[in-house]
Write a protein that holds these residues in place. Structure first.
Motif, PDB file in Angstrom:
ATOM      1  N   ALA A  30       4.501   3.021  11.695  1.00 59.73           N
ATOM      2  CA  ALA A  30       4.119   1.942  10.252  1.00 59.73           C
ATOM      3  C   ALA A  30       3.354   1.476  10.277  1.00 59.73           C
ATOM      4  O   ALA A  30       2.609   0.484   9.005  1.00 59.73           O
ATOM      5  CB  ALA A  30       4.913   1.255  10.254  1.00 59.73           C
ATOM      6  N   PHE A  31       2.732   2.658  10.227  1.00 55.74           N
ATOM      7  CA  PHE A  31       0.263   2.120  10.085  1.00 55.74           C
ATOM      8  C   PHE A  31      -0.006   2.579   8.983  1.00 55.74           C
ATOM      9  O   PHE A  31       0.520   3.436   8.459  1.00 55.74           O
ATOM     10  CB  PHE A  31      -0.512   3.224  10.963  1.00 55.74           C
ATOM     11  N   PRO A  32      -0.346   1.476   8.485  1.00 55.08           N
ATOM     12  CA  PRO A  32      -0.519   1.818   6.484  1.00 55.08           C
ATOM     13  C   PRO A  32      -1.151   3.115   5.689  1.00 55.08           C
ATOM     14  O   PRO A  32      -1.965   3.344   7.249  1.00 55.08           O
ATOM     15  CB  PRO A  32      -0.996   0.323   6.557  1.00 55.08           C
ATOM     16  N   ARG A  33      -1.427   3.110   4.884  1.00 56.13           N
ATOM     17  CA  ARG A  33      -2.387   4.186   4.185  1.00 56.13           C
ATOM     18  C   ARG A  33      -3.990   3.811   4.823  1.00 56.13           C
ATOM     19  O   ARG A  33      -3.858   2.673   4.762  1.00 56.13           O
ATOM     20  CB  ARG A  33      -1.563   4.085   2.845  1.00 56.13           C
ATOM     21  N   TRP A  34      -4.605   4.782   5.068  1.00 57.44           N
ATOM     22  CA  TRP A  34      -5.693   4.909   5.910  1.00 57.44           C
ATOM     23  C   TRP A  34      -7.210   5.568   4.774  1.00 57.44           C
ATOM     24  O   TRP A  34      -6.473   6.987   4.812  1.00 57.44           O
ATOM     25  CB  TRP A  34      -5.601   5.001   7.081  1.00 57.44           C
ATOM     26  N   LEU A  35      -7.738   4.810   3.972  1.00 57.81           N
ATOM     27  CA  LEU A  35      -9.140   5.232   4.081  1.00 57.81           C
ATOM     28  C   LEU A  35     -10.313   4.854   4.919  1.00 57.81           C
ATOM     29  O   LEU A  35     -10.701   3.905   5.009  1.00 57.81           O
ATOM     30  CB  LEU A  35      -9.274   5.048   2.233  1.00 57.81           C
ATOM     31  N   ASN A  36     -11.073   6.782   5.217  1.00 57.18           N
ATOM     32  CA  ASN A  36     -12.032   6.621   5.946  1.00 57.18           C
ATOM     33  C   ASN A  36     -13.588   6.831   4.767  1.00 57.18           C
ATOM     34  O   ASN A  36     -13.457   7.844   4.794  1.00 57.18           O
ATOM     35  CB  ASN A  36     -11.609   6.677   7.455  1.00 57.18           C
ATOM     36  N   SER A  77      -9.696  -3.805  12.992  1.00 57.22           N
ATOM     37  CA  SER A  77      -8.657  -3.852  12.550  1.00 57.22           C
ATOM     38  C   SER A  77      -7.850  -2.788  12.447  1.00 57.22           C
ATOM     39  O   SER A  77      -6.451  -3.149  12.368  1.00 57.22           O
ATOM     40  CB  SER A  77      -9.109  -3.372  10.782  1.00 57.22           C
ATOM     41  N   PHE A  78      -8.498  -1.757  12.612  1.00 54.29           N
ATOM     42  CA  PHE A  78      -7.497  -0.769  13.108  1.00 54.29           C
ATOM     43  C   PHE A  78      -6.723  -0.772  14.415  1.00 54.29           C
ATOM     44  O   PHE A  78      -5.646  -0.801  14.630  1.00 54.29           O
ATOM     45  CB  PHE A  78      -8.293   0.723  13.719  1.00 54.29           C
ATOM     46  N   ASP A  79      -7.525  -1.692  15.557  1.00 54.32           N
ATOM     47  CA  ASP A  79      -6.447  -2.460  15.982  1.00 54.32           C
ATOM     48  C   ASP A  79      -5.550  -2.981  16.458  1.00 54.32           C
ATOM     49  O   ASP A  79      -4.490  -3.150  16.807  1.00 54.32           O
ATOM     50  CB  ASP A  79      -7.614  -2.994  17.912  1.00 54.32           C
ATOM     51  N   LEU A  80      -5.637  -3.761  15.279  1.00 56.40           N
ATOM     52  CA  LEU A  80      -4.642  -4.903  15.179  1.00 56.40           C
ATOM     53  C   LEU A  80      -3.845  -4.636  14.552  1.00 56.40           C
ATOM     54  O   LEU A  80      -2.917  -4.696  15.057  1.00 56.40           O
ATOM     55  CB  LEU A  80      -5.034  -5.833  14.181  1.00 56.40           C
ATOM     56  N   LEU A  81      -4.228  -3.173  13.420  1.00 53.65           N
ATOM     57  CA  LEU A  81      -2.383  -2.602  12.519  1.00 53.65           C
ATOM     58  C   LEU A  81      -2.644  -0.936  13.709  1.00 53.65           C
ATOM     59  O   LEU A  81      -1.362  -1.260  13.711  1.00 53.65           O
ATOM     60  CB  LEU A  81      -2.980  -2.287  11.176  1.00 53.65           C
ATOM     61  N   ALA A  82      -2.708  -0.639  14.755  1.00 51.98           N
ATOM     62  CA  ALA A  82      -2.336  -0.265  15.972  1.00 51.98           C
ATOM     63  C   ALA A  82      -1.209  -0.731  16.469  1.00 51.98           C
ATOM     64  O   ALA A  82      -0.421  -0.476  17.114  1.00 51.98           O
ATOM     65  CB  ALA A  82      -3.300   1.137  16.359  1.00 51.98           C
ATOM     66  N   MET A  83      -1.935  -1.975  17.210  1.00 56.19           N
ATOM     67  CA  MET A  83      -1.195  -3.294  17.997  1.00 56.19           C
ATOM     68  C   MET A  83       0.717  -3.442  17.541  1.00 56.19           C
ATOM     69  O   MET A  83       1.344  -4.094  18.317  1.00 56.19           O
ATOM     70  CB  MET A  83      -1.523  -3.950  18.582  1.00 56.19           C
ATOM     71  N   GLU A  84       0.307  -3.906  15.742  1.00 54.62           N
ATOM     72  CA  GLU A  84       1.317  -4.619  15.388  1.00 54.62           C
ATOM     73  C   GLU A  84       1.084  -3.940  13.579  1.00 54.62           C
ATOM     74  O   GLU A  84       0.500  -4.832  13.327  1.00 54.62           O
ATOM     75  CB  GLU A  84       0.899  -6.161  15.690  1.00 54.62           C
ATOM     76  N   PRO A  85       1.215  -3.074  13.656  1.00 57.87           N
ATOM     77  CA  PRO A  85       2.021  -2.689  12.143  1.00 57.87           C
ATOM     78  C   PRO A  85       2.396  -3.321  11.165  1.00 57.87           C
ATOM     79  O   PRO A  85       2.190  -2.932  10.449  1.00 57.87           O
ATOM     80  CB  PRO A  85       2.207  -1.138  12.614  1.00 57.87           C
ATOM     81  N   SER A  86       3.499  -4.547  11.710  1.00 56.95           N
ATOM     82  CA  SER A  86       3.861  -4.760  11.189  1.00 56.95           C
ATOM     83  C   SER A  86       3.210  -6.608  10.253  1.00 56.95           C
ATOM     84  O   SER A  86       3.971  -6.997   9.555  1.00 56.95           O
ATOM     85  CB  SER A  86       5.129  -5.436  11.560  1.00 56.95           C
ATOM     86  N   HIS A  87       2.087  -5.991  10.097  1.00 59.90           N
ATOM     87  CA  HIS A  87       1.187  -7.780   9.598  1.00 59.90           C
ATOM     88  C   HIS A  87       1.340  -7.264   7.879  1.00 59.90           C
ATOM     89  O   HIS A  87       0.556  -8.214   7.293  1.00 59.90           O
ATOM     90  CB  HIS A  87      -0.350  -7.096  10.452  1.00 59.90           C
ATOM     91  N   GLY A  88       1.814  -6.534   7.263  1.00 58.59           N
ATOM     92  CA  GLY A  88       1.802  -6.137   5.736  1.00 58.59           C
ATOM     93  C   GLY A  88       0.813  -5.904   5.333  1.00 58.59           C
ATOM     94  O   GLY A  88       0.690  -6.374   3.666  1.00 58.59           O
ATOM     95  N   VAL A  89       0.068  -5.123   5.374  1.00 60.82           N
ATOM     96  CA  VAL A  89      -1.362  -4.696   5.575  1.00 60.82           C
ATOM     97  C   VAL A  89      -1.022  -3.159   3.991  1.00 60.82           C
ATOM     98  O   VAL A  89      -0.739  -1.845   4.773  1.00 60.82           O
ATOM     99  CB  VAL A  89      -2.295  -4.301   6.146  1.00 60.82           C
ATOM    100  N   ASP A  90      -0.930  -3.105   3.162  1.00 51.80           N
ATOM    101  CA  ASP A  90      -0.663  -2.073   2.612  1.00 51.80           C
ATOM    102  C   ASP A  90      -1.684  -0.847   2.058  1.00 51.80           C
ATOM    103  O   ASP A  90      -0.886   0.513   2.490  1.00 51.80           O
ATOM    104  CB  ASP A  90      -0.656  -1.902   0.827  1.00 51.80           C
ATOM    105  N   LEU A  91      -3.211  -0.816   2.803  1.00 55.08           N
ATOM    106  CA  LEU A  91      -3.942   0.100   2.857  1.00 55.08           C
ATOM    107  C   LEU A  91      -5.633  -0.953   3.358  1.00 55.08           C
ATOM    108  O   LEU A  91      -5.904  -1.829   3.630  1.00 55.08           O
ATOM    109  CB  LEU A  91      -4.503   0.405   1.195  1.00 55.08           C
ATOM    110  N   LEU A  92      -5.488  -0.240   4.574  1.00 54.02           N
ATOM    111  CA  LEU A  92      -6.625   0.049   5.316  1.00 54.02           C
ATOM    112  C   LEU A  92      -8.330   1.145   4.863  1.00 54.02           C
ATOM    113  O   LEU A  92      -8.002   2.217   4.661  1.00 54.02           O
ATOM    114  CB  LEU A  92      -6.642   0.184   6.733  1.00 54.02           C
ATOM    115  N   ILE A  93      -8.766   0.140   4.773  1.00 58.28           N
ATOM    116  CA  ILE A  93      -9.660   0.968   4.280  1.00 58.28           C
ATOM    117  C   ILE A  93     -10.711   0.925   5.424  1.00 58.28           C
ATOM    118  O   ILE A  93     -11.783  -0.041   5.602  1.00 58.28           O
ATOM    119  CB  ILE A  93     -10.791   0.491   3.024  1.00 58.28           C
ATOM    120  N   THR A  94     -11.958   2.207   5.853  1.00 59.07           N
ATOM    121  CA  THR A  94     -12.676   1.502   7.050  1.00 59.07           C
ATOM    122  C   THR A  94     -13.891   1.663   6.992  1.00 59.07           C
ATOM    123  O   THR A  94     -13.769   3.313   5.974  1.00 59.07           O
ATOM    124  CB  THR A  94     -12.288   2.151   7.789  1.00 59.07           C
TER     125      THR A  94
END
Length: 409
Positions: free
Chosen positions: A350-356, A307-324
């Motif tokens: 454009a990388f979304p807000r991220w909670l780890n 998921s991180f790789d996807l959003l780092a490469m293409e941050p325009s996927h419409g994800v509002d929050l990444l929780i790893t």
């Protein structure tokens, strides 16, 4: 409506994912009944499988019952000596009885002390040529060990005197001492050379040098029969030594199948990660089509890396929050092993807000705030479990849902 796309980690297959999905659904509904949980299962289509039923395994591999240790197998003894050059001496000392042959009569030399005295006279020249019948490779090996053989012999002599003096002599004591000297000299040579890889050693050359030292010490029995009696107990207590066990060697196919999902999924992602990232992107896109509310990626372990790789490469996927959760992404970034972001590069704007989320006992969970300052929030939970349960138990932890619930849009 807020949608949470649940991406599982390595080694998970359908039945296990279904249970985790239901557990996450209950945990989220308790705090946020308005949440829509969306499955993103990838284990079967994009995980690792032995497509040819293990045709890559050597033919001699047989899944049959064998003893844990074979007393006639020298590799088991050498596995002990690789870990501890004085292992055989320790085993002998643990089982030795007192010397009943005359006790300590005046003028009588203790056989073990006599062996120690002979060891103390060993010099570099005694090993340098490798013997008159040595092969070219044996001579090279002997030359590599020769500068360290005196130091090794002196240390083994001290061990012999300390551990075995006044005990009954063994019939193969010279061979035991010779193996210890060669094992320790090999370790000293490796330490002096400071090589990243172990010193390459042909077993036949090693055995030839042991035979040379055994003869030099006055011994005739070069076998390992006595040592084999104790190897089984050591194998049971030391996982490192299981690899030389006949049972493990014969069960290689079965053992590999057991660890394949976890390790294989990681390896497959490194070579075919685009497929998994595309799967996540498709689920996110479909979720957006079905409801235009916020989308959250909740991703565990390897799922978090993808998921991180996807959003780092293409941050325009419409994800509002990444929780790893229990993520290795910060670690992989630090060693420059991420697909989506090279070490030193900044996260896209454009990388979304991220909670780890991590547990400090989870050896596969890493913190990210110091790696990506200002772009991520680390959230520690306490599962009160040792590893590996500290890596797999997040979704059974009530406080986990309370922590992420506060972050959900």
């Amino acid at each position: 409506m807020t949608s949470v796309v649940f991406v599982h980690g390595t080694g998970v297959r359908e039945d296990s994912y279904r249970k985790s999905y239901n557990r996450v659904a209950r945990g989220l509904k308790r705090l946020r009944p308005d949440i829509r949980l969306v499955p993103c299962y990838w284990g079967d289509p994009y995980g690792a499988h032995l497509a040819f039923d293990g045709a890559c395994f050597p033919e001699q591999d047989q899944d049959r019952a064998l003893p844990i240790a074979d007393a006639d197998d020298p590799l088991a003894v050498w596995a002990l000596l690789e870990r501890d050059p004085v292992a055989e001496l320790e085993l002998l000392a643990d089982s030795a009885g007192e010397d009943d042959d005359g006790g300590f009569a005046p003028g009588r030399t203790d056989p073990w002390d006599a062996l120690a005295d002979r060891l103390r006279t060993l010099t570099e020249a005694d090993l340098a040529e490798g013997g008159p019948t040595a092969s070219d490779s044996a001579r090279v090996f002997a030359a590599e060990l020769a500068p360290y053989v005196t130091e090794a012999a002196e240390e083994i002599a001290a061990e012999v005197s300390m551990r075995l003096s006044r005990t009954a002599p063994g019939h193969d004591s010279e061979a035991v001492a010779a193996r210890a000297v060669i094992a320790l000299a090999t370790r000293l040579a490796e330490a002096a050379q400071d090589e990243e890889e172990p010193l390459p050693v042909d077993g036949a050359d090693r055995d030839m040098l042991v035979a040379l030292l055994t003869d030099w010490l006055g011994g005739t029995d070069r076998g390992i029969k006595e040592a084999g009696k104790w190897v089984g107990a050591r194998l049971l207590g030391d996982p490192f030594l299981w690899t030389v066990s006949p049972a493990v060697q014969a069960g290689r196919r079965r053992m590999t199948r057991g660890i394949l999902p976890e390790s294989g999924d990681i390896l497959r992602y490194q070579g075919r990660g685009a497929e998994l990232r595309a799967r996540i992107a498709d689920v996110v896109a479909l979720t957006r089509e079905q409801d235009d509310g916020p989308v959250v990626l909740l991703a565990h372990s390897l799922g978090g890396i993808a998921s991180f790789d996807l959003l780092a490469m293409e941050p325009s996927h419409g994800v509002d929050l990444l929780i790893t959760v229990g993520s290795q992404a910060p670690f992989l970034y630090e060693i420059d092993a991420l697909t989506g972001l090279r070490r030193g590069d900044e996260l896209p704007t454009a990388f979304p807000r991220w909670l780890n989320v991590y547990d400090r006992r989870d050896l596969l969970g890493f913190v990210a705030e110091r790696i990506f300052p200002g772009r991520v929030t680390d959230a520690r939970v306490d599962l009160r479990q040792p590893f590996p349960r500290a890596h797999t138990g997040y979704f059974a932890h009530d406080s986990f849902y309370e922590r992420i619930g506060a972050e959900l849009p």
